[in-house]
Design a protein around this motif. Structure first.
Motif, short mmCIF file in Angstrom:
data_model
loop_
_atom_site.label_atom_id
_atom_site.label_comp_id
_atom_site.label_asym_id
_atom_site.label_seq_id
_atom_site.Cartn_x
_atom_site.Cartn_y
_atom_site.Cartn_z
N GLU A 96 1.19 -1.24 0.00
CA GLU A 96 -0.44 0.45 -0.27
C GLU A 96 0.97 1.68 -0.24
O GLU A 96 0.62 2.35 -1.10
N GLU A 97 2.24 0.87 1.06
CA GLU A 97 2.92 2.47 0.68
C GLU A 97 3.22 2.73 -0.39
O GLU A 97 3.75 3.71 -1.06
N GLY A 98 4.07 1.58 -1.53
CA GLY A 98 4.34 1.86 -2.77
C GLY A 98 3.30 2.33 -3.69
O GLY A 98 3.21 3.07 -4.40
N GLU A 99 1.73 1.62 -2.94
CA GLU A 99 1.08 1.86 -4.49
C GLU A 99 0.43 3.88 -3.89
O GLU A 99 0.69 4.71 -4.98
N ARG A 100 0.89 4.22 -2.57
CA ARG A 100 0.83 5.15 -2.34
C ARG A 100 1.91 6.11 -3.13
O ARG A 100 2.05 7.36 -3.50
N LEU A 101 3.11 5.66 -3.39
CA LEU A 101 4.51 6.57 -3.70
C LEU A 101 3.70 6.94 -4.67
O LEU A 101 4.22 7.79 -5.64
N VAL A 102 4.05 5.70 -5.61
CA VAL A 102 3.96 5.91 -7.38
C VAL A 102 2.82 7.29 -7.47
O VAL A 102 3.04 7.62 -8.14
N SER A 103 1.54 6.98 -7.04
CA SER A 103 0.27 7.78 -7.05
C SER A 103 1.36 9.06 -6.58
O SER A 103 0.02 10.41 -7.39
N GLY A 104 1.58 9.26 -5.71
CA GLY A 104 2.09 10.45 -5.42
C GLY A 104 3.62 11.17 -6.32
O GLY A 104 2.93 12.63 -6.79
N ARG A 106 3.51 9.98 -9.13
CA ARG A 106 2.90 10.80 -10.94
C ARG A 106 1.37 12.04 -10.67
O ARG A 106 2.08 13.03 -11.66
N SER A 107 1.17 12.45 -9.28
CA SER A 107 1.02 13.05 -9.02
C SER A 107 1.62 14.60 -9.23
O SER A 107 0.64 15.55 -10.06
N THR A 108 2.53 14.48 -8.87
CA THR A 108 3.58 15.67 -8.76
C THR A 108 3.72 15.75 -10.13
O THR A 108 4.40 17.17 -10.84
#
Length: 144
Positions: A96-104, A106-108
């Motif tokens: 889940e932490e990895g998914e959040r990192l990728v999402s962040g 991408r968002s940036t």
């Protein structure tokens, strides 16, 4: 289009995409390097993969991918377990932490790209929008 025109477009496109990608990576958040983020994004997209399959999708040697995944496991972004079918192989999956990192990330990067697109003329914005289907077609086979 003539062969020389195709070669000119190929060269210019290659340089432009590479430079834009590098520029957006540099505008991103601190953390794992590009290779690790790319591997993690692939795991988020495809789900659990054998390390060899992940290495093939990323276009790197198995030993390189093993090192990348080991660093991602240590950081808590990936979990790794023995393949129940082939005990010699490993399966990797984004946490889940990895998914959040990728999402962040991408968002940036998407936000930064959006800011740059807004600075373009309406004609250039329309040209990029019109080119998207062709660009997407260039990578369609790789995403399966």
């Amino acid at each position: 289009m003539t062969t020389s025109a195709v070669q000119d477009v190929s060269g210019r496109l290659f340089l432009a995409v590479g430079r834009l990608s590098r520029s957006l990576r540099q505008a991103g958040v601190p953390g794992p390097g590009h290779g690790a983020i790319s591997a993690l994004a692939t795991l988020v997209h495809y789900g659990q993969l054998r390390l060899g399959d992940l290495a093939a999708k990323e276009g790197v040697a198995a030993a390189t991918m093993s090192r990348i995944v080991a660093s991602l496991v240590e950081a808590g972004y990936v979990s790794r377990e023995s393949d129940p079918i082939d005990r010699r192989a490993w399966l990797a999956e984004a946490t889940e932490e990895g998914e959040r990192l990728v999402s962040g990330v991408r968002s940036t990067r998407v936000h930064e790209l959006g800011k740059r697109l807004e600075r373009l003329t309406p004609e250039h914005q329309a040209a990029l929008a019109a080119a998207l289907p062709a660009l997407e077609a260039l990578i369609a086979d790789e995403e399966r």
